[in-house]
Design a protein around this motif. Sequence first.
Motif, PDB file in Angstrom:
ATOM      1  N   ALA A 185       8.112  25.499 -39.800  1.00 56.91           N
ATOM      2  CA  ALA A 185       7.653  26.925 -39.907  1.00 56.91           C
ATOM      3  C   ALA A 185       7.552  27.658 -38.726  1.00 56.91           C
ATOM      4  CB  ALA A 185       6.584  26.965 -40.882  1.00 56.91           C
ATOM      5  N   THR A 186       8.302  28.789 -38.526  1.00 58.78           N
ATOM      6  CA  THR A 186       8.295  29.535 -37.421  1.00 58.78           C
ATOM      7  C   THR A 186       7.543  30.807 -37.639  1.00 58.78           C
ATOM      8  OG1 THR A 186      10.190  30.978 -38.299  1.00 58.78           O
ATOM      9  CG2 THR A 186      10.773  28.770 -36.908  1.00 58.78           C
ATOM     10  N   GLU A 187       7.307  31.707 -36.725  1.00 55.07           N
ATOM     11  CA  GLU A 187       6.557  32.770 -36.902  1.00 55.07           C
ATOM     12  C   GLU A 187       6.866  33.788 -38.103  1.00 55.07           C
ATOM     13  OE1 GLU A 187       5.202  35.243 -33.615  1.00 55.07           O
ATOM     14  OE2 GLU A 187       4.508  33.314 -32.513  1.00 55.07           O
ATOM     15  N   ASP A 188       8.525  33.935 -38.080  1.00 57.62           N
ATOM     16  CA  ASP A 188       9.040  34.796 -39.235  1.00 57.62           C
ATOM     17  C   ASP A 188       8.560  34.024 -40.665  1.00 57.62           C
ATOM     18  OD1 ASP A 188      10.061  36.327 -37.456  1.00 57.62           O
ATOM     19  OD2 ASP A 188      12.167  35.273 -37.423  1.00 57.62           O
ATOM     20  N   HIS A 189       8.588  32.713 -40.561  1.00 61.14           N
ATOM     21  CA  HIS A 189       8.098  31.993 -42.119  1.00 61.14           C
ATOM     22  C   HIS A 189       6.711  32.602 -42.368  1.00 61.14           C
ATOM     23  CE1 HIS A 189      11.560  29.079 -40.987  1.00 61.14           C
ATOM     24  NE2 HIS A 189      12.003  29.804 -41.847  1.00 61.14           N
ATOM     25  N   TYR A 190       5.922  32.364 -41.320  1.00 61.09           N
ATOM     26  CA  TYR A 190       4.530  32.726 -41.559  1.00 61.09           C
ATOM     27  C   TYR A 190       4.381  34.259 -42.099  1.00 61.09           C
ATOM     28  CZ  TYR A 190       2.712  28.485 -39.388  1.00 61.09           C
ATOM     29  OH  TYR A 190       2.323  26.947 -39.235  1.00 61.09           O
ATOM     30  N   ARG A 191       5.012  35.076 -41.501  1.00 62.19           N
ATOM     31  CA  ARG A 191       4.787  36.264 -41.806  1.00 62.19           C
ATOM     32  C   ARG A 191       5.610  36.368 -43.196  1.00 62.19           C
ATOM     33  NH1 ARG A 191       6.673  37.447 -36.107  1.00 62.19           N
ATOM     34  NH2 ARG A 191       4.959  37.823 -34.901  1.00 62.19           N
ATOM     35  N   GLN A 192       6.587  35.835 -43.443  1.00 59.94           N
ATOM     36  CA  GLN A 192       7.159  36.147 -44.893  1.00 59.94           C
ATOM     37  C   GLN A 192       6.292  35.865 -45.864  1.00 59.94           C
ATOM     38  OE1 GLN A 192       9.532  33.684 -46.928  1.00 59.94           O
ATOM     39  NE2 GLN A 192       8.953  35.318 -48.174  1.00 59.94           N
ATOM     40  N   MET A 193       6.088  34.463 -45.774  1.00 58.42           N
ATOM     41  CA  MET A 193       4.938  33.951 -46.888  1.00 58.42           C
ATOM     42  C   MET A 193       3.896  34.247 -47.010  1.00 58.42           C
ATOM     43  SD  MET A 193       7.203  31.849 -48.285  1.00 58.42           S
ATOM     44  CE  MET A 193       6.056  31.102 -49.576  1.00 58.42           C
ATOM     45  N   LEU A 194       3.285  35.044 -45.861  1.00 54.88           N
ATOM     46  CA  LEU A 194       1.917  35.546 -46.025  1.00 54.88           C
ATOM     47  C   LEU A 194       1.883  37.025 -46.283  1.00 54.88           C
ATOM     48  CD1 LEU A 194       0.138  33.622 -42.958  1.00 54.88           C
ATOM     49  CD2 LEU A 194      -0.180  33.145 -45.313  1.00 54.88           C
ATOM     50  N   SER A 195       2.963  37.484 -46.657  1.00 59.25           N
ATOM     51  CA  SER A 195       3.368  38.931 -46.971  1.00 59.25           C
ATOM     52  C   SER A 195       3.780  38.729 -48.510  1.00 59.25           C
ATOM     53  CB  SER A 195       3.935  39.713 -46.249  1.00 59.25           C
ATOM     54  OG  SER A 195       5.380  39.275 -45.857  1.00 59.25           O
ATOM     55  N   SER A 196       4.067  37.767 -49.195  1.00 54.81           N
ATOM     56  CA  SER A 196       4.910  37.343 -50.300  1.00 54.81           C
ATOM     57  C   SER A 196       3.824  37.897 -51.520  1.00 54.81           C
ATOM     58  CB  SER A 196       5.316  36.068 -50.198  1.00 54.81           C
ATOM     59  OG  SER A 196       4.617  35.251 -50.295  1.00 54.81           O
ATOM     60  N   MET A 339      -0.591  37.263 -36.164  1.00 54.69           N
ATOM     61  CA  MET A 339       0.758  37.134 -37.069  1.00 54.69           C
ATOM     62  C   MET A 339       0.538  38.282 -38.423  1.00 54.69           C
ATOM     63  SD  MET A 339       2.313  33.468 -37.217  1.00 54.69           S
ATOM     64  CE  MET A 339       2.212  32.466 -35.760  1.00 54.69           C
ATOM     65  N   LEU A 340      -0.661  38.115 -38.770  1.00 53.60           N
ATOM     66  CA  LEU A 340      -0.909  39.035 -40.193  1.00 53.60           C
ATOM     67  C   LEU A 340      -1.065  40.332 -39.782  1.00 53.60           C
ATOM     68  CD1 LEU A 340      -3.397  36.699 -42.012  1.00 53.60           C
ATOM     69  CD2 LEU A 340      -1.060  36.841 -42.498  1.00 53.60           C
ATOM     70  N   VAL A 341      -1.726  40.647 -38.598  1.00 53.45           N
ATOM     71  CA  VAL A 341      -1.532  41.956 -38.230  1.00 53.45           C
ATOM     72  C   VAL A 341      -0.339  42.809 -38.024  1.00 53.45           C
ATOM     73  CG1 VAL A 341      -2.567  43.672 -36.189  1.00 53.45           C
ATOM     74  CG2 VAL A 341      -4.123  41.760 -37.288  1.00 53.45           C
ATOM     75  N   LYS A 342       0.686  41.901 -37.474  1.00 51.91           N
ATOM     76  CA  LYS A 342       2.035  42.528 -37.343  1.00 51.91           C
ATOM     77  C   LYS A 342       2.788  42.568 -38.321  1.00 51.91           C
ATOM     78  CE  LYS A 342       2.248  40.469 -32.417  1.00 51.91           C
ATOM     79  NZ  LYS A 342       3.025  39.600 -31.610  1.00 51.91           N
ATOM     80  N   THR A 343       2.240  41.993 -39.416  1.00 54.16           N
ATOM     81  CA  THR A 343       3.075  41.983 -40.641  1.00 54.16           C
ATOM     82  C   THR A 343       3.281  43.367 -41.481  1.00 54.16           C
ATOM     83  OG1 THR A 343       2.604  39.504 -41.063  1.00 54.16           O
ATOM     84  CG2 THR A 343       3.316  40.870 -43.055  1.00 54.16           C
TER      85      THR A 343
END
Length: 343
Positions: A185-196, A339-343
Amino acid sequence: MKLSKCLGTNKAQAQRDWPAAYASLGAERTRRYDPMELIKIVTPDGDEMRRAMDIFPASELTYDPLANAEQPTADAWEQALEITRRRALRRQHKQLSSSWEAQIRMVRPYLPRGVSPEKMQPQHIRQMMLAMEGDGQSDSTISTRMATLSGVFTSLIKSGLHPDLLNPCSRVDYVSRVQRSHLTATEDHYRQMLSSDIKNDPLLLRIVFLGVRVGEAIHGRVEGDTFVIEPIDGWSPKNKSSIRTIPIPAFLRNSIVDCNADAFGNVFRKAREDEQLVPHSFRHGFVQLARQLHCNPLVIEAVLGHRLPTAMMEVYGSGYAVGTMREEMQKIWQRLDKMLVKT
């Protein structure tokens, strides 16, 4: 071949099972079989011929070319397994796990008849894999069982009993592609799933913030500020090293998981944008973040439930303290929060 495919088994077993299966089909047999279709059979004399299914003599239908084959050399295999157990006890100072014993029990029915361990060849391993595949076992299951068997051959070589033996498993590509390369998982994956849509799913959050396996996230329990992973009724961790107690973030201390792995897999697949992303990708991502943040690798190994690199580290002491683990894990948690703050 047609007969084997219809009965979903190997040719010899198909020849034994065909009369009963054929009779039970009744009126449906004309839909499933063409009575005049020619298929290849092996006669008791070893000759191959093509005959129509409806005119098989009973002797041909019930003939098993392997019936007179020598049974597996049980004593030789049992000796090999006992050598493996003793070697593990000597090297690791503990018995092999119950999961190892379970894998061996599942492998033994597939061992070729009359072939002792030192006579095993790559083609025998390949035949075993094909038989397992024919029984509906998954690629990952076959890989795990072949890896277990490979360890037995390694023990025979290292014990000095058969020093010239070539491990037949090492000459067969038995590791499935899925096992070779889980996507990290990359940072993009983390951001995508944690905003899904499943961003608040406690099972997803446990996997992401603790780096645990799906089964561990489901069956582990929260005790105060820790997460305990140990055997329970109907489930046990992957191995002894996987039994552990690790820190858990404050926001997950009241989390409750009430779904199984299949149900979570369904919602996970619907929420992801990258089709290669799987829940285990976040376990790999956890390790990647730990490297980037220069976390103590041995502490992270303990957090993940991996076997520590030397026997001394497992024999002396009782592992890393929860406080030590927390210091390293907080580095990862802080990065995830950013990462979540940037989402």
